[in-house]
Design a protein around this motif. Sequence first.
Motif, mmCIF file in Angstrom:
data_model
loop_
_atom_site.group_PDB
_atom_site.id
_atom_site.type_symbol
_atom_site.label_atom_id
_atom_site.label_comp_id
_atom_site.label_asym_id
_atom_site.label_seq_id
_atom_site.Cartn_x
_atom_site.Cartn_y
_atom_site.Cartn_z
ATOM 1 N N VAL A 120 -6.128 -1.113 7.108
ATOM 2 C CA VAL A 120 -5.306 -0.971 5.908
ATOM 3 C C VAL A 120 -4.770 0.456 5.901
ATOM 4 O O VAL A 120 -5.535 1.420 5.838
ATOM 5 C CB VAL A 120 -6.104 -1.253 4.622
ATOM 6 N N VAL A 121 -3.448 0.579 6.001
ATOM 7 C CA VAL A 121 -2.796 1.883 6.049
ATOM 8 C C VAL A 121 -2.156 2.149 4.700
ATOM 9 O O VAL A 121 -1.238 1.434 4.280
ATOM 10 C CB VAL A 121 -1.735 1.928 7.165
ATOM 11 N N VAL A 122 -2.654 3.169 3.993
ATOM 12 C CA VAL A 122 -2.095 3.554 2.702
ATOM 13 C C VAL A 122 -1.240 4.803 2.919
ATOM 14 O O VAL A 122 -1.753 5.873 3.249
ATOM 15 C CB VAL A 122 -3.189 3.832 1.655
ATOM 16 N N ASP A 123 0.064 4.642 2.757
ATOM 17 C CA ASP A 123 1.017 5.726 2.978
ATOM 18 C C ASP A 123 1.207 6.482 1.670
ATOM 19 O O ASP A 123 1.771 5.967 0.705
ATOM 20 C CB ASP A 123 2.337 5.123 3.470
ATOM 21 N N GLU A 124 0.751 7.739 1.650
ATOM 22 C CA GLU A 124 0.804 8.568 0.449
ATOM 23 C C GLU A 124 1.791 9.723 0.597
ATOM 24 O O GLU A 124 1.518 10.855 0.189
ATOM 25 C CB GLU A 124 -0.585 9.122 0.131
ATOM 26 N N ALA A 125 2.957 9.434 1.119
ATOM 27 C CA ALA A 125 3.943 10.497 1.326
ATOM 28 C C ALA A 125 4.271 11.248 0.043
ATOM 29 O O ALA A 125 4.611 12.434 0.065
ATOM 30 C CB ALA A 125 5.217 9.914 1.929
ATOM 31 N N TYR A 126 4.161 10.558 -1.115
ATOM 32 C CA TYR A 126 4.557 11.149 -2.394
ATOM 33 C C TYR A 126 3.369 11.436 -3.307
ATOM 34 O O TYR A 126 3.545 11.667 -4.506
ATOM 35 C CB TYR A 126 5.556 10.218 -3.096
ATOM 36 N N ILE A 127 2.168 11.452 -2.776
ATOM 37 C CA ILE A 127 0.968 11.579 -3.601
ATOM 38 C C ILE A 127 0.912 12.902 -4.354
ATOM 39 O O ILE A 127 0.326 12.994 -5.439
ATOM 40 C CB ILE A 127 -0.312 11.402 -2.734
#
Length: 355
Positions: free
Chosen positions: A177-184
Motif C-alpha cells: 500500500v503506497v500512500v503518496d503524501e506529496a502535499y502533507i
Amino acid sequence: MFSIDKFIRPHLLSLKPYSSARDEFEGEASVYLDANENNLGSLAGGVDYNRYPDPYQKAIKEKLSLLKGIRPEQIFIGNGSDEAIDLLVRLVCEPGKDEVILLPPTYGMYEVSANIHHVGIQRVALDERFQPVFEKIAAKQTDRTKILFLCSPNNPTGNLLNPDTVERLIKSFNGLVVVDEAYIDFTEAPSWSTRLFEFPNLVVLQTLSKAWGMAGLRLGMAFASPEIIAYLNKIKPPYNINAVTQELVSAALDKTAQLQDMLQVITTERERVMAAFNQMPLIEKVFPSDANFVLVQVANANDLYAYLLERGVVVRNRSTQPGCANCLRITIGTPAENDHLLGSLKAYSQEKSVA
C-alpha cells in the motif's frame, strides 16, 4: 505476516546490483584513481563536480532521519517521487501478468508507470466526496494485485483521505500500500510514516518539490521497512541523485524555520482565495483543500481556462478526470499572483454578464 520477499519479482531476488567505485571501500583517500573521473577538475563549477556523488545520499538521510523521526535505513531518496513510483512497480509487478489498483481521480504517474511496465490497472473511483470506498477496493483485489496507490492529500481534489478507511485498507490489502503524501506539509494531519512499524506492507512517499520549494532539484522520498528500502537500493541506478541536488538539499533541510514561514503564507493565502471563490457566482463549487491548490467547478471550464490564458494566468484543466467535470485546479501563488487571478476572474464574470 507480510513478507516483502514473497512479492519481489523472482529474478530480482538473486539480482547482483551494480557495485559503484565508491561502494568498495570506506573512509578517505588522498588519490582517487578508481572511477575513471577527470581528476583535473570540472568545467561546471570547480573541482568538486568531477567526482561521482554519494550513491546513497547519507548526509541527506541523516538529516531527514532527525526531521522525520525515521531511521536512515528506512529512507529511499529518488529523482522525484516519480522514480520511487517507477521502481516500486518494477520491483513487484510482473509485466503482462500483475496489476495495480488506482483510485481516480488521482495523480497520473501511477498509471503512466504501470503502462510503461505493461502492468494491468484496476480502477476504483473515489466517491462523490472523493473518498475511497473500502468494499469496492477490496472486491477488486486478486492474487495478481501487487500495489494499491493512495494519494492523500489527493491530487487533483486536494482532500485528505479518511484515515480510518486508509488504515483498513493497509491492514487488509495483500500487497504494497503506497500512500503518496506529496502535499502533507500543508495539513495538520500526521504522516503515515509515523506508523511504519505497525504495517510492514506500507510505503509512504513524500517530496521536497511542494512545501520546500525545490521542484527544480527533483528529490523525492520513500519511507518503508528496511527490507523494502534495501530492495529499492538494489535496483536503482547507482548515482540517481546528482551532487548539486545533494548539496543544496542538505543545506535547505537546516532551514525549517523558513519552511514554517512559507507554509504560513501559503495556507493564509489559500483561505483568502477560497473565501473569494465562494463569493463568486461563476464558481459553482469550491472543494475542500488540504493542499497548496484548490479544485473549483465552473459552468464552462474550457472557456474560462482559455480566458485566463489570454490574461497570462495558467491553471490546470482537470475536466477529463472522473468526477471532475468542468473543474479547474488552481495553485495558490504569491499574494500578488493571487490578486491577479482574482481580478481576472472578476473581469471574466463582468464580460459574461454584459454578453
